[in-house]
Design an enzyme around this catalytic site. Structure first.
Site, PDB file in Angstrom:
ATOM      1  N   TYR A  62      13.871  32.199   5.451  1.00 36.71           N
ATOM      2  CA  TYR A  62      12.649  32.916   5.789  1.00 36.71           C
ATOM      3  C   TYR A  62      12.587  33.313   7.270  1.00 36.71           C
ATOM      4  CZ  TYR A  62      10.432  31.634   1.324  1.00 36.71           C
ATOM      5  OH  TYR A  62      10.109  31.511   0.008  1.00 36.71           O
ATOM      6  N   LYS A  85       0.842  -1.198   0.000  1.00 34.22           N
ATOM      7  CA  LYS A  85       0.000   0.000   0.000  1.00 34.22           C
ATOM      8  C   LYS A  85       0.883   1.256   0.000  1.00 34.22           C
ATOM      9  CE  LYS A  85      -0.126  -0.411   4.994  1.00 34.22           C
ATOM     10  NZ  LYS A  85      -0.805  -1.053   6.115  1.00 34.22           N
TER      11      LYS A  85
HETATM   12  C1  LIG Z   1      -0.049  -1.802   6.920  1.00 29.61           C
HETATM   13  C2  LIG Z   1      -0.583  -3.010   7.538  1.00 29.61           C
HETATM   14  C3  LIG Z   1       0.276  -4.057   7.945  1.00 29.61           C
HETATM   15  C4  LIG Z   1       1.766  -3.977   7.910  1.00 29.61           C
HETATM   16  O1  LIG Z   1       2.237  -3.390   9.069  1.00 29.61           O
HETATM   17  P1  LIG Z   1       3.790  -3.133   9.331  1.00 29.61           P
HETATM   18  O2  LIG Z   1       3.838  -2.594  10.689  1.00 29.61           O
HETATM   19  O3  LIG Z   1       4.230  -2.166   8.310  1.00 29.61           O
HETATM   20  O4  LIG Z   1       4.452  -4.444   9.181  1.00 29.61           O
HETATM   21  C5  LIG Z   1      -0.304  -5.220   8.390  1.00 29.61           C
HETATM   22  N1  LIG Z   1      -1.652  -5.341   8.481  1.00 29.61           N
HETATM   23  C6  LIG Z   1      -2.496  -4.355   8.126  1.00 29.61           C
HETATM   24  C7  LIG Z   1      -3.953  -4.565   8.257  1.00 29.61           C
HETATM   25  C8  LIG Z   1      -1.992  -3.156   7.660  1.00 29.61           C
HETATM   26  O5  LIG Z   1      -2.814  -2.182   7.294  1.00 29.61           O
END
Ligand SMILES: *Cc1c(COP(=O)(O)O)cnc(C)c1O
Length: 830
Positions: A723, A488
């Protein structure tokens, strides 16, 4: 589709010692030493031996006494002596091909082979797992290497064959052995190798002597004639699927009208199908017609779906690459295509892209044009004038001989080496440069010289580190436990398509994305792994189904919406009396996060609903730990685990089958090995941050965010930087301005010394406020020059440190790197 006897260990074939060699693959590699025109492969045997290669095919004629002595010293290597390594390679590729009973499309013709191949692969990506030639690998060497890539997972092969001399096609035919042939067209390229055009057509037709089907355009009257006279004589059963744009008798009559393409089948009363084509120049239209007819021959994809796929076709980009050059030049790299038609296209592109004053063309001898030299180079010179080329550089003896056609001031070099040694590179400034050469001239060396190396800000992704991290977690959970990888948010900022491709190569079990469009984009980039979509809105259901994306369902409302959608979609299929396909879904249980998910109390209703709709199959059931990365929440994590196990048992009992169960994220894998269940969900650990901080050293950083110094100046004490006069200097300082700002993802909270960056081995603090596109740092203590590389984060400036400094988590640092920052993927060890 898949036959027995396919060797499970697929040896790796190498013919070019410069190609990257994965150390793990060395032992399984066969090196075919070829004594070629430009290189003698036998000279590299020793080097490859030292890299671990133990199997060599060598040519007798290359075995001088010295060589024999050298090779004898490699006692544990196996040498196979042959007359021609290429012939053996071709023969083994043909044997390899023989093991597969899948449809194979073989493409030949003068133009469009690569484009037809690439577009077909894009159009058919949902139906098939496709093996195809990379780029235009269509030669005596390229074809066997491409076909050798076929393995048990493939359900379709698409290969192109190019020849430049009589008698070459027979070898390629035995290797490709197409079941479906496409003869794209016939032009003038390579004419000189053949006595007549007829001879050339006849030779190309040999590719189809065992084909079941041949697709071609009857408007090429001499192709049509030779097919009927020659091909039919040796392959009487071949089915001819023909088309015509000019009303000749053919299987499909095609018409272009009002911007649409109408394709009608002569034997069909239903009237023509109409398509809107994404590209409308004559060559693209011809290529698209070949693709459409091939898709229709191979599948039953309907016109509506086909139109959708056409809309998504991307131009085949591998022929021209636009790069940033040295001295503010832009570089058009066309070191791959070498005919006059291609030159015209490239010049057009040069003019399109050119916002510069100067345009420079670096061109090699044009080989195998089939034209007389003087006529050819006069035409090339005319094209240069027409394309407003301000500087022409010719490389090679033939173009030099025809220098008289080119304007005064044109430059000529005998070969690529002479150019690299003598050309005044500093004179090339603010120009658009087209580099175009025939393969033997190795113009990639010129491209490499002209290309700007470190430019602006880049996020470098180390693919070897990514693989290492994957292996660490895989080992941790063991072979019995599946791995779903979270890609993702642009693969946590790392670049989804490339990361997913690597994961597919390493055969992880599942991918997961947050939204449907992320999944669609993965499919369009050739990802065939199962993909779970965590937040599937009803508006995206059609896309989910079309792209075989599997929704996570987290509420009764969403479950019912999906169920109704599937029933509606299946109604049509039902009528046809076909067995209904199962639709895979994933159920999320809320065990304490209180974000998305079913509560335990809702499960009876879920079970009742699912039992009434057996086409929905629960592939997996899962939940998410709230505090896996912190030991203070261990008791709560245990409570979540117990609740989750109870919920999945309830589901199993109610549904009568056991969906795959998964609970752990990256931190959980390290902290709670006992909770791994059937699958784990790997996220940030893959991208180089071990979030539990228990096994920190086991994971390597993957991303390095780099930028460059735009300017350095001395500023006396008492002055302020940037700035709002926030950066007040208490010493005379050397201040460097970096080409990165908060819009690139360098968090503004790192302003004024909160953050530091790495400059040639020294940590240098930020001074003043970080700006949108720039940052000032104090390099007084460092040795730094304008143009130097600066590391924002990476091995020497850990992401965790950055996160701690500003009170956030590494996830935010990673995913904040803006998409405008170019991702560069590096693979070491080659
Ligand atoms: C993003 C996510 C993960 C992965 O988590 P990490 O801490 O990056 O390993 C696992 N399960 C779900 C439902 C997630 O949304």
């Amino acid at each position: 589709m898949i036959t027995e006897n396919i060797p499970s260990i697929h040896p790796h074939w190498l013919t070019d010692s410069r190609q990257p060699l994965d150390p793990e693959q060395a032992a399984n590699t066969v090196f075919f030493a070829i004594n070629g025109e430009h290189h003698d492969g036998h000279a590299f045997v020793g080097e490859l031996y030292r890299k671990g290669v133990r199997q060599f095919v060598v040519e007798r004629s290359a075995l001088s006494p010295d060589r024999r002595d050298e090779f004898a010293a490699y006692a544990d290597a196996q040498f196979t002596e042959v007359d021609s390594s290429l012939t053996i390679l071709q023969r083994r590729a043909a044997e390899h091909r023989h093991q597969f009973r899948i449809p194979v499309v073989g493409i030949t013709g003068s133009n469009g082979k690569t484009i037809v191949k690439e577009w077909l692969a894009q159009l058919l990506a949902d139906e098939f797992v496709i093996a195809r030639s990379p780029k235009s690998y269509n030669s005596q060497l390229g074809v066997p290497l491409s076909v050798h890539e076929l393995d048990a997972q493939h359900t379709l092969g698409i290969f192109e064959a190019g020849i430049s001399r009589p008698q070459e096609m027979a070898a390629l035919e035995a290797i490709i052995r197409p079941t479906i042939g496409i003869f794209t067209n016939i032009g003038t390229a390579h004419d000189e190798g053949f006595r007549t055009r007829k001879q050339k057509i006849a030779e190309k037709l040999r590719l189809f002597i065992h084909a079941d089907t041949l697709i071609y355009c009857v408007d090429y009257a001499d192709i049509d004639e030779e097919v009927r006279m020659l091909l039919k004589a040796v392959n009487a059963d071949v089915q001819l699927v023909t088309w015509s744009l000019t009303g000749r008798e053919a299987t499909y009559s095609v018409e272009q009208k009002d911007g649409k393409l109408l394709i009608g089948k002569a034997s069909d009363n239903a009237g023509p199908e109409s398509y809107q084509l994404p590209f409308d120049d004559a060559a693209s239209v011809e290529n698209l017609i070949h693709c459409l007819i091939t898709v229709k021959t191979l599948t039953t994809i309907g016109p509506h779906s086909l139109q959708n796929r056409l809309n998504r076709l991307r131009p085949v980009s591998m022929r021209l690459e636009l790069k940033e050059g040295i001295n503010n030049c832009i570089l058009i790299d066309d070191s791959y295509n070498n005919d006059v038609a291609g030159l015209q296209l490239a010049l057009r592109f040069l003019n399109q892209q050119n916002t510069r004053q100067q345009s420079v063309v670096i061109l090699s001898d044009v080989l195998q044009s089939g034209q007389r030299d003087d006529a050819l180079y006069e035409q090339v010179a005319d094209l240069m004038r027409a394309g407003n080329v301000t500087q022409f550089v010719g490389i090679g003896p033939v173009v030099y001989k025809n220098a008289r056609f080119f304007p005064d001031g044109s430059q000529f070099y005998a070969d690529t080496n002479a150019f690299l040694t003598d050309f005044p590179f500093a004179s090339l400034r603010d120009a658009a440069v087209l580099v175009k050469g025939a393969r033997p001239f190795s113009f990639e060396r010129i491209v490499s010289r002209l290309q700007r190396k470190a430019h602006g800000t880049v996020l470098e992704i180390n693919l070897d580190a990514l693989t290492g991290n994957l292996n660490y977690y895989r080992e941790k959970v063991g072979a019995q436990t599946k791995v779903m990888v979270m890609v993702k948010a642009f693969a946590y900022g790392s670049g989804s398509a490339e990361v997913a491709q690597l994961l597919q190569y390493h055969r992880v079990d599942y991918l997961a994305v947050a939204y449907a469009d992320e999944g669609v984009s993965l499919r369009q980039n050739g990802i065939t792994l199962p993909i779970m979509v965590m937040n599937p809105a009803p508006e995206t259901f059609a896309a989910l189904r079309e792209y075989r994306l599997e929704p996570e369902l987290f509420s009764l409302k969403l479950l019912r919406e999906w169920g109704q959608f599937v029933e509606r979609e299946n109604a049509g299929v039902h009528a046809l009396g076909t067995a209904l396909p199962k639709t895979l879904i994933h159920l999320k249980i809320d065990t304490g996060m209180h974000r998305l998910g079913f509560l335990e109390s809702e499960l009876p209703a879920v079970i009742t609903y699912l039992n009434g709709l057996p086409t929905l199959q629960v592939a997996t059931v899962f939940s998410h730990l709230v505090g896996a990365d912190e030991s203070q929440f261990n008791a709560f994590s245990q409570q979540q685990y117990e609740l989750f196990v109870r919920c999945s048992a309830t589901l199993e009992a109610g549904l009568g089958y056991q969906p795959t169960r998964h609970l752990l994220n990256s931190a959980g894998i390290v902290r709670f090995p006992d909770y791994k269940l059937d699958m784990v969900r790997l996220g940030i650990g893959l991208y180089g941050v071990e979030p539990s901080r228990i096994d920190k050293a086991a994971v390597q950083p993957v991303g390095t965010l780099k930028t460059t110094i735009s300017q350095i100046k001395r500023v006396p004490a008492g002055e302020t930087i940037g700035y709002s006069r926030r950066g007040l200097l208490d010493h005379d300082a050397c201040i460097a301005t970096l080409a990165i700002g908060y819009a690139d993802g360098y968090d503004r909270r790192l302003s004024n010394g909160v953050g530091s960056v790495w400059v040639n081995g020294t940590l240098c603090p930020t001074v003043g406020s970080i700006c949108m596109d720039m940052t000032m740092i104090d390099v007084t203590a460092a040795s730094a020059a304008e143009g130097d590389e600066v590391i924002i984060f990476g091995s020497d400036v850990p992401i965790t440190t950055l996160a701690d400094r500003i009170g956030t988590i590494p996830y935010e640092i990673l995913t904040s790197v803006s998409e405008r920052v170019k991702r560069v993927f590096v693979k070491e060890g080659n």
